[in-house]
Design a protein around this motif. Structure first.
Motif, PDB file in Angstrom:
ATOM      1  N   TRP A  26       0.829  -1.210   0.000  1.00 40.54           N
ATOM      2  CA  TRP A  26       0.000   0.000   0.000  1.00 40.54           C
ATOM      3  C   TRP A  26       0.861   1.258   0.000  1.00 40.54           C
ATOM      4  O   TRP A  26       0.514   2.258  -0.631  1.00 40.54           O
ATOM      5  CB  TRP A  26      -0.967  -0.007   1.183  1.00 40.54           C
ATOM      6  CG  TRP A  26      -2.269  -0.664   0.840  1.00 40.54           C
ATOM      7  CD1 TRP A  26      -2.707  -1.886   1.242  1.00 40.54           C
ATOM      8  CD2 TRP A  26      -3.297  -0.127  -0.002  1.00 40.54           C
ATOM      9  NE1 TRP A  26      -3.939  -2.147   0.700  1.00 40.54           N
ATOM     10  CE2 TRP A  26      -4.328  -1.083  -0.068  1.00 40.54           C
ATOM     11  CE3 TRP A  26      -3.448   1.070  -0.715  1.00 40.54           C
ATOM     12  CZ2 TRP A  26      -5.497  -0.885  -0.814  1.00 40.54           C
ATOM     13  CZ3 TRP A  26      -4.607   1.262  -1.452  1.00 40.54           C
ATOM     14  CH2 TRP A  26      -5.610   0.294  -1.496  1.00 40.54           C
ATOM     15  N   VAL A  27       1.977   1.222   0.724  1.00 40.62           N
ATOM     16  CA  VAL A  27       2.867   2.392   0.733  1.00 40.62           C
ATOM     17  C   VAL A  27       3.370   2.646  -0.681  1.00 40.62           C
ATOM     18  O   VAL A  27       3.408   3.787  -1.156  1.00 40.62           O
ATOM     19  CB  VAL A  27       4.038   2.191   1.718  1.00 40.62           C
ATOM     20  CG1 VAL A  27       5.070   3.296   1.551  1.00 40.62           C
ATOM     21  CG2 VAL A  27       3.524   2.157   3.152  1.00 40.62           C
ATOM     22  N   LEU A  29       1.767   1.795  -3.410  1.00 41.30           N
ATOM     23  CA  LEU A  29       0.633   2.275  -4.205  1.00 41.30           C
ATOM     24  C   LEU A  29       0.348   3.760  -3.936  1.00 41.30           C
ATOM     25  O   LEU A  29      -0.115   4.478  -4.819  1.00 41.30           O
ATOM     26  CB  LEU A  29      -0.619   1.432  -3.926  1.00 41.30           C
ATOM     27  CG  LEU A  29      -0.562   0.002  -4.473  1.00 41.30           C
ATOM     28  CD1 LEU A  29      -1.869  -0.721  -4.194  1.00 41.30           C
ATOM     29  CD2 LEU A  29      -0.275  -0.012  -5.973  1.00 41.30           C
ATOM     30  N   ILE A  30       0.642   4.220  -2.712  1.00 41.25           N
ATOM     31  CA  ILE A  30       0.453   5.643  -2.415  1.00 41.25           C
ATOM     32  C   ILE A  30       1.395   6.490  -3.267  1.00 41.25           C
ATOM     33  O   ILE A  30       0.999   7.530  -3.799  1.00 41.25           O
ATOM     34  CB  ILE A  30       0.687   5.911  -0.913  1.00 41.25           C
ATOM     35  CG1 ILE A  30      -0.533   5.438  -0.134  1.00 41.25           C
ATOM     36  CG2 ILE A  30       0.923   7.386  -0.649  1.00 41.25           C
ATOM     37  CD1 ILE A  30      -0.323   5.452   1.343  1.00 41.25           C
ATOM     38  N   ILE A  33      -0.279   6.710  -6.464  1.00 37.97           N
ATOM     39  CA  ILE A  33      -1.415   7.645  -6.459  1.00 37.97           C
ATOM     40  C   ILE A  33      -0.900   9.060  -6.710  1.00 37.97           C
ATOM     41  O   ILE A  33      -1.446   9.813  -7.512  1.00 37.97           O
ATOM     42  CB  ILE A  33      -2.163   7.590  -5.102  1.00 37.97           C
ATOM     43  CG1 ILE A  33      -2.910   6.255  -4.934  1.00 37.97           C
ATOM     44  CG2 ILE A  33      -3.153   8.751  -4.979  1.00 37.97           C
ATOM     45  CD1 ILE A  33      -3.549   6.075  -3.568  1.00 37.97           C
ATOM     46  N   LEU A  34       0.208   9.412  -6.033  1.00 38.63           N
ATOM     47  CA  LEU A  34       0.735  10.769  -6.176  1.00 38.63           C
ATOM     48  C   LEU A  34       1.383  10.959  -7.543  1.00 38.63           C
ATOM     49  O   LEU A  34       1.327  12.037  -8.130  1.00 38.63           O
ATOM     50  CB  LEU A  34       1.726  11.068  -5.050  1.00 38.63           C
ATOM     51  CG  LEU A  34       1.052  11.130  -3.674  1.00 38.63           C
ATOM     52  CD1 LEU A  34       2.084  11.225  -2.571  1.00 38.63           C
ATOM     53  CD2 LEU A  34       0.097  12.303  -3.599  1.00 38.63           C
ATOM     54  N   GLY A  37      -1.404  11.365  -9.726  1.00 37.47           N
ATOM     55  CA  GLY A  37      -2.068  12.592  -9.289  1.00 37.47           C
ATOM     56  C   GLY A  37      -1.491  13.823  -9.968  1.00 37.47           C
ATOM     57  O   GLY A  37      -2.238  14.728 -10.371  1.00 37.47           O
ATOM     58  N   GLY A  38      -0.170  13.860 -10.147  1.00 32.37           N
ATOM     59  CA  GLY A  38       0.462  14.995 -10.817  1.00 32.37           C
ATOM     60  C   GLY A  38      -0.031  15.150 -12.245  1.00 32.37           C
ATOM     61  O   GLY A  38      -0.284  16.266 -12.721  1.00 32.37           O
ATOM     62  N   MET A  41      -3.486  16.410 -12.227  1.00 33.63           N
ATOM     63  CA  MET A  41      -3.430  17.843 -11.915  1.00 33.63           C
ATOM     64  C   MET A  41      -3.203  18.657 -13.185  1.00 33.63           C
ATOM     65  O   MET A  41      -3.897  19.650 -13.444  1.00 33.63           O
ATOM     66  CB  MET A  41      -2.272  18.060 -10.925  1.00 33.63           C
ATOM     67  CG  MET A  41      -2.210  19.425 -10.294  1.00 33.63           C
ATOM     68  SD  MET A  41      -3.458  19.652  -9.038  1.00 33.63           S
ATOM     69  CE  MET A  41      -4.512  20.816  -9.847  1.00 33.63           C
ATOM     70  N   PHE A 239      -5.228  -1.358  -8.627  1.00 35.55           N
ATOM     71  CA  PHE A 239      -4.874   0.061  -8.656  1.00 35.55           C
ATOM     72  C   PHE A 239      -4.887   0.582 -10.094  1.00 35.55           C
ATOM     73  O   PHE A 239      -5.413   1.662 -10.383  1.00 35.55           O
ATOM     74  CB  PHE A 239      -3.488   0.294  -8.019  1.00 35.55           C
ATOM     75  CG  PHE A 239      -2.942   1.659  -8.320  1.00 35.55           C
ATOM     76  CD1 PHE A 239      -3.392   2.755  -7.597  1.00 35.55           C
ATOM     77  CD2 PHE A 239      -2.031   1.853  -9.343  1.00 35.55           C
ATOM     78  CE1 PHE A 239      -2.927   4.022  -7.895  1.00 35.55           C
ATOM     79  CE2 PHE A 239      -1.565   3.117  -9.645  1.00 35.55           C
ATOM     80  CZ  PHE A 239      -2.014   4.210  -8.914  1.00 35.55           C
ATOM     81  N   ILE A 242      -8.285   1.202 -11.178  1.00 35.82           N
ATOM     82  CA  ILE A 242      -8.850   2.446 -10.622  1.00 35.82           C
ATOM     83  C   ILE A 242      -8.416   3.654 -11.456  1.00 35.82           C
ATOM     84  O   ILE A 242      -9.210   4.551 -11.739  1.00 35.82           O
ATOM     85  CB  ILE A 242      -8.418   2.618  -9.145  1.00 35.82           C
ATOM     86  CG1 ILE A 242      -9.163   1.603  -8.273  1.00 35.82           C
ATOM     87  CG2 ILE A 242      -8.687   4.032  -8.660  1.00 35.82           C
ATOM     88  CD1 ILE A 242      -8.738   1.603  -6.824  1.00 35.82           C
ATOM     89  N   PHE A 246     -10.957   6.480 -13.670  1.00 34.84           N
ATOM     90  CA  PHE A 246     -10.969   7.944 -13.764  1.00 34.84           C
ATOM     91  C   PHE A 246     -10.628   8.427 -15.176  1.00 34.84           C
ATOM     92  O   PHE A 246     -11.187   9.417 -15.648  1.00 34.84           O
ATOM     93  CB  PHE A 246      -9.992   8.555 -12.745  1.00 34.84           C
ATOM     94  CG  PHE A 246     -10.569   8.570 -11.358  1.00 34.84           C
ATOM     95  CD1 PHE A 246     -11.349   9.631 -10.925  1.00 34.84           C
ATOM     96  CD2 PHE A 246     -10.378   7.504 -10.498  1.00 34.84           C
ATOM     97  CE1 PHE A 246     -11.916   9.632  -9.668  1.00 34.84           C
ATOM     98  CE2 PHE A 246     -10.937   7.494  -9.231  1.00 34.84           C
ATOM     99  CZ  PHE A 246     -11.716   8.567  -8.819  1.00 34.84           C
TER     100      PHE A 246
END
Lengths: 259, 119
Positions: A26-27, A29-30, A33-34, A37-38, A41, A239, A242, A246
């Motif tokens: 999970w760490v 995968l975080i 995510i970021l 995420g960029g 953005m 992941f 997911i 989006f």
């Protein structure tokens, strides 16, 4: 290298060892995510700045192929979850079978993506010198456009030009509008190829990991006592699913009520 | 405090989640075909977030994981929210740079350049 699920020295119990593996995944995968995420953005800011050009670009994607790919990827997440369940319940023979199904669906997804990319090449929608948002409306037979679809696309491009120009009343103003529309539609397609390309790269890495799991699975390696690789690669696969959940509405469905 | 034996999610739940995700996909396409103005994107993202939540809770076993793991998952979205909210707070409140044509239309500045600034 131990791959059988015995207790390592730094852990108290097997449960603790298992939980550490899940937590570690999970760490990772975080960070993913970021990472994505960029990119999301960048998409948000540019779509906010050029909503009309993004709408025109989005409607040039093939909705049927995008929808089909979403269904295929969701189905592959289900088969992945089923292989984890098979391992947890020691159905050793079923594990690789579900994994093969997952890999097959993942390959179908990538195959459809190739068809879509090829279509964008043919339609002059690759950012760069040859980019021309009006190519299909000017050469409808080359794109298989006719009837209402052609009328809609012409109307949309015209509205796009009017939204982008500083002077809609002169031919020079409209020419400037077309240049601006082409420039900002290229921003959309750069993001389209960047985001779906990054996603596809993750799929290819996932396919490689699945191949290894299938190889080990056929040896009967994964059961109720030891299934951490299946579980963690499963987390990775979900992941990636997911991210597509989006990408699909954000890239394909911007202005569909016009189409 | 170690949890005893992992929770196994049944195939029935996986099948229900699969169905819900497929229904959500059809729903998001149909919703996009209706003109709701600015609410189109809100609806699309609401459906996407719902689908994501289902995937995390059931396919990824988030619902059955330890509190420590749940905290880690939540922290990931917290950091993402920091990036999105602070960046958008800047972009939505900043005045856009004037374009060249706009600059040509505005009359030349008559007041002298403040001292300390070089042209």
């Amino acid at each position: 290298m131990h791959r059988t699920g015995e207790l390592y020295g730094q852990f108290q119990t097997l449960d603790q060892q298992k939980e550490s593996a899940t937590l570690g995944m999970w760490v990772f995968l975080i960070t993913e995510i970021l990472f994505f995420g960029g990119v999301f953005m960048a998409y948000t800011i540019n779509r906010h700045a050029y909503p009309t050009a993004f709408g025109v670009g989005g409607n040039m994607l093939d909705l049927a192929l995008g929808f089909g790919n979403t269904v295929v990827l969701i189905a592959s997440s289900f088969t992945m979850a089923m292989s984890v369940w098979s391992a947890q319940t020691s159905r050793k023979k079923a594990v690789p079978v579900w994994l093969v199904a997952t890999l097959a669906l993942g390959s179908v997804f990538l195959g459809i993506k190739v068809v879509e990319y090829k279509q964008k090449f043919d339609h002059h929608l690759i950012p760069g010198h040859g980019f021309d948002i009006t190519y299909c409306s000017n050469n409808p037979s080359a794109c298989g456009l006719s009837g209402k679809a052609l009328e809609d696309e012409k109307k949309e491009i015209e509205e796009g030009i009017r939204a982008e120009t500083d002077d809609p009343n002169t031919p020079e103003g409209l020419a400037r509008g077309l240049i601006a529309l082409n420039a900002h539609a290229q921003l959309y397609f750069s993001l389209y190829f960047g985001m779906t390309g990054l996603h596809a790269l993750h799929m290819i890495i996932g396919a490689g990991l699945l191949l290894w799991l299938i190889f080990e699975g056929f040896k009967g390696r994964f059961d109720a006592n030891y299934n951490t690789p299946v579980e963690n690669i499963g987390l990775y696969w979900h992941f990636v699913d997911i991210v597509w959940i989006f990408l699909f509405p954000l890239l394909y469905l911007i202005n569909r009520h016009l189409a | 405090m170690a949890e005893h034996s992992e929770h196994i999610v049944s195939p029935k739940i996986y099948a229900v989640v699969l169905t819900a995700l497929l229904v959500g996909t059809v729903l998001t396409v149909q919703a996009a075909k209706i003109d709701l103005g600015r609410w189109n994107i809100v609806l699309a993202l609401t459906i996407a977030v719902t689908k994501m939540t289902l995937v995390i809770l059931f396919f990824m076993h988030g619902k059955y994981s330890s509190r420590r793991t749940k905290l880690i998952i939540a922290s990931g979205f917290f950091w993402l929210a920091i990036m999105l909210v602070l960046t958008l707070a800047d972009y939505t409140t900043r005045h856009p740079e004037p374009s060249r044509s706009q600059l040509q239309q505005t009359p030349a500045r008559t007041s002298p350049v403040p001292s300390g600034f070089s042209a």
